[in-house]
Design a protein around this motif. Structure first.
Motif, PDB file in Angstrom:
ATOM      1  N   ALA A  47      -0.600   7.597  11.920  1.00 49.72           N
ATOM      2  CA  ALA A  47      -0.812   7.790  10.588  1.00 49.72           C
ATOM      3  C   ALA A  47      -0.941   6.280   9.848  1.00 49.72           C
ATOM      4  N   HIS A  48      -1.789   6.407   8.837  1.00 48.04           N
ATOM      5  CA  HIS A  48      -2.357   5.185   8.187  1.00 48.04           C
ATOM      6  C   HIS A  48      -1.953   5.281   6.690  1.00 48.04           C
ATOM      7  N   SER A  49      -1.794   6.331   6.289  1.00 54.15           N
ATOM      8  CA  SER A  49      -1.478   6.386   4.830  1.00 54.15           C
ATOM      9  C   SER A  49      -0.482   7.255   4.301  1.00 54.15           C
ATOM     10  N   CYS A  50       0.306   7.296   3.225  1.00 58.40           N
ATOM     11  CA  CYS A  50       1.324   8.051   2.947  1.00 58.40           C
ATOM     12  C   CYS A  50       0.989   8.981   1.388  1.00 58.40           C
ATOM     13  N   THR A  51       1.482   9.927   1.428  1.00 56.39           N
ATOM     14  CA  THR A  51       1.257  10.696   0.053  1.00 56.39           C
ATOM     15  C   THR A  51       2.626  11.372  -0.230  1.00 56.39           C
ATOM     16  N   LEU A  52       2.933  11.539  -1.411  1.00 52.38           N
ATOM     17  CA  LEU A  52       4.255  11.981  -1.805  1.00 52.38           C
ATOM     18  C   LEU A  52       4.074  12.493  -3.185  1.00 52.38           C
ATOM     19  N   GLN A  53       5.004  13.365  -3.889  1.00 53.64           N
ATOM     20  CA  GLN A  53       5.022  13.878  -5.277  1.00 53.64           C
ATOM     21  C   GLN A  53       6.336  13.455  -5.804  1.00 53.64           C
ATOM     22  N   VAL A  54       6.328  13.211  -6.944  1.00 49.42           N
ATOM     23  CA  VAL A  54       7.268  12.997  -7.812  1.00 49.42           C
ATOM     24  C   VAL A  54       6.995  13.245  -9.274  1.00 49.42           C
ATOM     25  N   VAL A  55       7.989  13.937 -10.016  1.00 48.79           N
ATOM     26  CA  VAL A  55       7.741  14.259 -11.470  1.00 48.79           C
ATOM     27  C   VAL A  55       7.644  13.242 -12.138  1.00 48.79           C
ATOM     28  N   CYS A  56       6.976  13.350 -13.208  1.00 53.57           N
ATOM     29  CA  CYS A  56       6.625  12.205 -14.328  1.00 53.57           C
ATOM     30  C   CYS A  56       7.703  11.471 -14.962  1.00 53.57           C
ATOM     31  N   THR A  57       8.874  12.399 -15.027  1.00 54.64           N
ATOM     32  CA  THR A  57      10.026  11.673 -15.714  1.00 54.64           C
ATOM     33  C   THR A  57      11.059  11.112 -14.713  1.00 54.64           C
ATOM     34  N   ASN A  58      10.799  11.066 -13.541  1.00 53.48           N
ATOM     35  CA  ASN A  58      11.652  10.331 -12.689  1.00 53.48           C
ATOM     36  C   ASN A  58      11.388   8.790 -12.507  1.00 53.48           C
ATOM     37  N   ALA A  59      11.891   8.038 -13.301  1.00 60.02           N
ATOM     38  CA  ALA A  59      11.437   6.602 -13.638  1.00 60.02           C
ATOM     39  C   ALA A  59      12.156   5.837 -12.390  1.00 60.02           C
ATOM     40  N   PRO A  60      13.222   6.125 -11.802  1.00 58.07           N
ATOM     41  CA  PRO A  60      13.849   5.315 -10.704  1.00 58.07           C
ATOM     42  C   PRO A  60      13.167   5.532  -9.435  1.00 58.07           C
ATOM     43  N   ALA A  61      12.653   6.883  -9.165  1.00 60.60           N
ATOM     44  CA  ALA A  61      11.789   7.148  -8.063  1.00 60.60           C
ATOM     45  C   ALA A  61      10.492   6.357  -8.296  1.00 60.60           C
ATOM     46  N   LEU A  62       9.653   6.695  -9.476  1.00 57.94           N
ATOM     47  CA  LEU A  62       8.607   6.016  -9.477  1.00 57.94           C
ATOM     48  C   LEU A  62       8.479   4.376  -9.315  1.00 57.94           C
ATOM     49  N   ALA A  63       9.598   3.735 -10.033  1.00 54.93           N
ATOM     50  CA  ALA A  63       9.856   2.285  -9.627  1.00 54.93           C
ATOM     51  C   ALA A  63      10.046   1.950  -8.388  1.00 54.93           C
ATOM     52  N   LEU A  64      10.764   2.801  -7.404  1.00 52.00           N
ATOM     53  CA  LEU A  64      10.689   2.588  -5.755  1.00 52.00           C
ATOM     54  C   LEU A  64       9.224   2.644  -5.269  1.00 52.00           C
ATOM     55  N   TYR A  65       8.710   3.617  -5.617  1.00 56.50           N
ATOM     56  CA  TYR A  65       7.430   3.900  -5.084  1.00 56.50           C
ATOM     57  C   TYR A  65       6.217   3.021  -5.644  1.00 56.50           C
ATOM     58  N   GLU A  66       6.340   2.326  -6.541  1.00 53.74           N
ATOM     59  CA  GLU A  66       5.618   1.333  -7.023  1.00 53.74           C
ATOM     60  C   GLU A  66       5.885  -0.012  -6.210  1.00 53.74           C
ATOM     61  N   ARG A  67       7.060  -0.312  -5.888  1.00 52.78           N
ATOM     62  CA  ARG A  67       7.222  -1.483  -5.014  1.00 52.78           C
ATOM     63  C   ARG A  67       6.657  -1.247  -3.557  1.00 52.78           C
ATOM     64  N   LEU A  68       6.544   0.081  -3.117  1.00 53.76           N
ATOM     65  CA  LEU A  68       6.322   0.249  -1.690  1.00 53.76           C
ATOM     66  C   LEU A  68       4.852   0.033  -1.914  1.00 53.76           C
ATOM     67  N   GLY A  69       4.128   0.183  -3.031  1.00 56.25           N
ATOM     68  CA  GLY A  69       2.418   0.021  -3.014  1.00 56.25           C
ATOM     69  C   GLY A  69       1.871   1.263  -3.445  1.00 56.25           C
ATOM     70  N   PHE A  70       2.724   2.245  -3.893  1.00 55.35           N
ATOM     71  CA  PHE A  70       2.205   3.603  -4.231  1.00 55.35           C
ATOM     72  C   PHE A  70       1.273   3.433  -5.519  1.00 55.35           C
TER      73      PHE A  70
END
Length: 246
Positions: free
Chosen positions: A208-231
């Motif tokens: 694998a070379h890339s990753c994808t996932l889904q997160v609801v727009c209101t889940n701020a903690p998850a969005l912050a985590l994924y932003e730190r990982l480069g999403f």
């Protein structure tokens, strides 16, 4: 970069439900009512009928299976279909962000993470779908993919629950991540990062070379985590649900 339609079709291979049927370019899916993705028509491309007739056909397909008709509507690309569902009185759910990132530069796991080909009872206890325990059909839906991986972090012995769990599937060079769950009593310890790092290493070993996932727009903690990982955001989708009287 994959198109919206191509990424949605790819992701659909990681979470198939228990029965699927093509309806033109659309994909009808049923999975005993467990999760929206496994029990909705994926609206990409064109149906084999005019849109009002397509909405009626989708309604019939789900009602005959005892399920509330539901459509997964990715945007951009499905605006006309979305308008047709809205005109038929289908409710609109919240936005879900589809994120992507390269599998590069992720940290090493900070804790021990076990990986299995099937979810054991421990894993099933740890996965809280929308905060609730899983129905019996969940295990079959979770296994409906090619070679899924089920990750578990355990910091305390039973009867304590697993500290964190996650699921991953590699499809055409993409790691599709689902079911990331950290138990409330173990949060803020970097465990979500640890399971993502382990999934990334597992997937990279499988090409694998890339990753994808889904997160609801209101889940701020998850969005912050994924932003730190480069999403970053690739696109969004929402569900349309038929009126309860249908």
């Amino acid at each position: 970069m994959l198109s919206v339609a191509d990424l949605e079709r790819l992701s659909a291979e990681s979470w198939r439900g228990l029965s699927r049927e093509a309806y033109g370019d659309w994909l009808l899916r049923a999975g005993g009512g467990f999760t929206g993705r496994a029990n909705s028509v994926l609206v990409v491309g064109e149906p084999p009928a005019a849109l009002p007739d397509a909405v009626a056909a989708v309604t019939c397909w789900y009602t005959t299976r005892g399920l509330r008709p539901r459509a997964q509507v990715p945007l951009p690309g499905a605006e006309a279909a979305d308008a047709a569902f809205a005109a038929a009185g289908w409710d609109r759910d919240e936005d879900v962000l589809v994120l992507t990132a390269p599998l590069a530069g992720w940290p090493e796991p900070s804790v021990a993470v076990s990986i299995a080909a099937e979810p054991d009872d421990d894993w099933l206890v740890g996965y809280r779908y929308r905060g609730a325990a899983l129905p019996p059909v969940a295990r079959d839906v979770l296994l409906a993919a090619d070679d899924p991986a089920f990750l578990t972090v355990r910091l305390d012995p039973p009867p304590a629950p697993p500290a964190a769990v996650a699921r991953g599937v590699v499809v055409e060079g993409w790691l599709v991540v689902t079911a990331v769950t950290v138990d409330e009593s173990y949060r803020r310890r970097g465990l979500a990062t640890a399971v993502m790092a382990s999934l990334g290493a597992w997937a990279a070993d499988r090409g694998a070379h890339s990753c994808t996932l889904q997160v609801v727009c209101t889940n701020a903690p998850a969005l912050a985590l994924y932003e730190r990982l480069g999403f970053t955001e690739h696109h969004r989708y929402h569900y349309r649900l038929a009126p309860l009287s249908s």
